[in-house]
Structure formats: structure tokens, C-alpha cells
Design an enzyme around this catalytic site. Structure first.
Site, PDB file in Angstrom:
ATOM      1  N   THR A 175       6.839 -10.916  68.403  1.00  0.00           N
ATOM      2  CA  THR A 175       6.479  -9.756  67.680  1.00  0.00           C
ATOM      3  C   THR A 175       8.478  -9.999  67.451  1.00  0.00           C
ATOM      4  OG1 THR A 175       7.300  -7.661  67.310  1.00  0.00           O
ATOM      5  CG2 THR A 175       7.578  -8.535  69.479  1.00  0.00           C
ATOM      6  N   GLU A 179      10.368  -7.914  66.833  1.00  0.00           N
ATOM      7  CA  GLU A 179      10.871  -6.765  67.529  1.00  0.00           C
ATOM      8  C   GLU A 179      12.266  -7.107  69.167  1.00  0.00           C
ATOM      9  OE1 GLU A 179      12.012  -3.214  66.547  1.00  0.00           O
ATOM     10  OE2 GLU A 179      10.518  -3.400  65.082  1.00  0.00           O
ATOM     11  N   TYR A 214       9.931  -1.934  74.086  1.00  0.00           N
ATOM     12  CA  TYR A 214       8.781  -3.000  73.759  1.00  0.00           C
ATOM     13  C   TYR A 214       8.618  -4.121  73.286  1.00  0.00           C
ATOM     14  CZ  TYR A 214       5.307  -4.624  69.985  1.00  0.00           C
ATOM     15  OH  TYR A 214       4.763  -5.343  69.438  1.00  0.00           O
ATOM     16  N   LYS A 272       7.981  -7.480  74.952  1.00  0.00           N
ATOM     17  CA  LYS A 272       6.984  -8.187  74.513  1.00  0.00           C
ATOM     18  C   LYS A 272       8.062 -10.064  74.927  1.00  0.00           C
ATOM     19  CE  LYS A 272       3.395  -7.449  71.845  1.00  0.00           C
ATOM     20  NZ  LYS A 272       2.991  -8.083  72.273  1.00  0.00           N
TER      21      LYS A 272
END
Length: 340
Positions: free
Chosen positions: A132, A134, A160, A164
Site C-alpha cells: 500500500t 500508506e 496499518y 503493511k
């Protein structure tokens, strides 16, 4: 055992009942795949909806936190391709529940890779890991002007993103340590009609539809200034598939190469419903502000475009139009029942 090459290709999708899982199942079935959708537990509320929409797909129960169940699932499906889309994927939720986010979104990747290895498919099955944007964090000092690439520095700004990043590096490690075909898609924000209402774009289009039909008076949101590189989920799952058709495993950024703010999306969504000015209907609520916000995320998809031949087809305005049209249909359903 190794997958047969004479039968139709088989794909195992974790997180099959999510947004990307639905789009990917649709794509693979259209390409003639035998699809196995992995769902967690008997009480998954989306299981029945997935089975109704995709009756040709086979549902398998397993859990990313339970290695034995993953080994059984992989052994049963004997997949040629595995798409790991399963995760706790809501950034805001990860701040409230960091431990379970780490267990599912991070360690779950490790469990799946181990399941592939222990099931004897490390040399035959191709694995896609859903990484991701992010992971980059969007901080000014590590933000390239032309967008993040596969070589950019990571600095996640949420539990998160941290989880990831663990999964991303676990995938790369198994690729290098066990010669497994594992490709990581570093996907920037991608939305669509199947997006959950807990995500801001679908929260907006759902509220817009309800406001337009008189069922809701206003919409509460947090910070409206963050800018995201938003694409359409249907385009992005094709990129996932292309990664596993490539000759060698690698990392690829999928993005649009442009950013828009939440205010921009509000304008597009309300306009799609025939409402010219969104401001009277939107209230900012401090409860929706995050402890650490990523202000700008911009991706550079040049590598995926050049190497995979991947292209996006749906722009932001068309995506907003599709999402609003979908939610207007859903909002009209209870009205029709009430009138009847």
C-alpha cells in the site's frame, strides 16, 4: 502436490469478500479461471452476498491468523496464482486496534507465505501481495515531486501502514530466500461501487445519495484537505493480474499520477447527484481527525505502465459518477418498499 497445467488456471483469493476481491473474482472468472474465495469463519456477513454474486466461485474457510487453516486451504485449492488481499485495511480503525491490525495485516502475510511453502507450492504457485501507498507516509522530506516510486523511502504514519510494511518485506524476503514468485503491488488509493461505507469516498457517495433522496440531512467528516492519488478499483485489479503474468516477480506501483483533495471528491459526488454546492450539507467533526494524518500521497506508475503495459481507464469524475449512481439505486430501494 503441484497444480495441474492441463486444467483451467486456479486462483486463490484471500479477502475475497472485500472491494478488490469482488473486482478480481469478476475479472478472473471472465478469463476462465477456477476461483477459490477465502473467507474468515462461518459468520462472515459478506459470505452469502459473495456466493450469490459469484456462484461459480468456490468458497473456502480459513483465517490469516491461523496457519493450519491456511495450509489446508492452499492444499485444497492447489492454486496456480494466489492473491493476498485479506487485511484489516482501514487506517482509522488501526489506530484504535493496532494489535489486531498487526496480527492480521502484518503477520497474516507471513502465515500465508509459510502455508504456500509448507504445502509444497513454493516453486509453482505465483503470489501477489497487496502492499500500500500508506507505507510511504507522505512526509514532506521524503516526498518526491513526481510521485513515489518502487525505490522511494518508506515512513508509515499509522499502525496499518506499519503492518503493511512488515508484510511487504516478508514477501520480498520469501522471494529472495525461497525463490518464490512473489510480486508486491504498491497500490495507491482505489475506490469503487464495492467500497465499504467506512471508507471516506463511499461514506461520501452513500451520504450524497441519501441526502439527494431526502433520507439524510448532512454528512460529518474530519479533515477535508488531505490529497490522495485516487483510481478505480476495477482498473487496479487488472494490474494485479498482470503482475502475476510477468516473467519475473517484482514490485510495482499502481497509481494515477495525480492527486485530488477530499473537497474535490465532495464536489464531484454532489455534482453527480445534481447538487451544485456541497458546503451546506457537510459538517467537520473533530472526532474524525486522525492522530497522524498523511497530507499528500502521489504515485508514479511509470514502471507498471512500461513493463506490464498497465493503463487506467476510469478517471476520478467517472468513478464518482458510478459510485453515486450505485448508491442512488440503493437509496431508492427502501423508498420503493415504503411506497408499496
Amino acid at each position: 502436490m503441484t497444480p495441474s497445467t492441463t486444467s483451467p488456471p486456479r486462483a486463490l483469493i484471500t479477502g475475497a469478500t472485500g472491494q478488490d476481491g469482488g473486482h478480481l473474482t469478476e475479472l478472473l472468472l471472465a478469463k476462465g479461471y477456477e476461483v477459490f474465495g477465502l473467507v474468515r469463519g462461518q459468520r462472515n456477513p459478506r459470505r452469502e452476498a459473495y456466493a450469490r454474486e459469484f456462484p461459480r466461485a468456490t468458497v473456502i474457510e480459513a483465517d490469516l491468523t491461523d496457519l493450519p487453516s491456511l495450509i489446508r486451504a492452499v492444499d485444497r485449492a492447489q492454486p496456480h496464482e494466489i492473491y493476498n488481499l485479506g487485511a484489516i485495511s482501514h487506517v482509522g480503525y488501526s489506530f484504535s486496534n493496532p494489535a489486531i491490525t498487526a496480527e492480521v495485516t502484518g503477520k497474516g502475510v507471513l502465515n500465508l507465505l509459510e502455508a504456500v511453502r509448507l504445502a509444497g507450492l513454493a516453486g509453482s504457485a505465483r503470489v501477489y501481495q497487496a502492499s500500500t501507498s500508506e507505507m510511504y507516509g507522505g512526509l514532506a522530506y521524503n516526498r518526491p515531486e513526481t510521485g513515489y516510486t518502487e525505490e522511494s523511502v518508506f515512513h508509515p504514519r499509522s499502525p496499518y501502514g506499519v503492518a503493511k510494511l512488515f508484510g511487504h518485506w516478508a514477501a520480498k524476503n520469501y522471494r529472495e530466500s525461497y525463490d518464490m514468485f512473489v510480486s508486491c503491488g504498491i497500490l495507491f488509493n482505489h475506490e469503487g461501487e464495492r467500497r465499504g461505507v467506512e471508507f471516506v469516498t463511499r461514506k461520501i457517495t452513500d451520504a450524497v445519495a441519501r441526502i439527494a433522496t431526502g433520507q439524510q440531512s448532512h454528512l460529518e467528516l474530519g479533515d477535508l484537505t488531505p490529497r490522495r492519488d485516487w483510481g478505480y478499483a476495477g482498473d487496479f485489479v487488472e494490474g494485479m493480474w498482470r503482475m502475476l503474468q510477468h516473467d519475473t516477480p517484482d514490485d510495482f506501483v499502481l497509481a494515477t499520477g495525480r492527486t485530488s483533495s477530499i473537497e474535490d471528491f465532495l464536489h464531484l459526488a454532489f455534482t453527480a447527484a445534481g447538487i451544485d454546492d456541497w458546503r451546506p450539507y457537510v459538517v467537520q467533526n473533530p472526532a474524525f481527525f486522525r492522530p497522524a494524518e498523511v497530507d499528500v500521497l502521489l504515485g508514479d506508475p511509470a514502471k507498471a505502465e512500461a513493463v506490464l503495459g498497465w493503463r487506467r481507464h476510469v478517471d476520478l469524475a467517472e468513478m464518482a459518477r458510478r459510485m453515486v449512481a450505485h448508491d442512488l439505486t440503493l437509496a431508492a430501494a427502501p423508498l420503493a418498499v415504503a411506497v408499496a
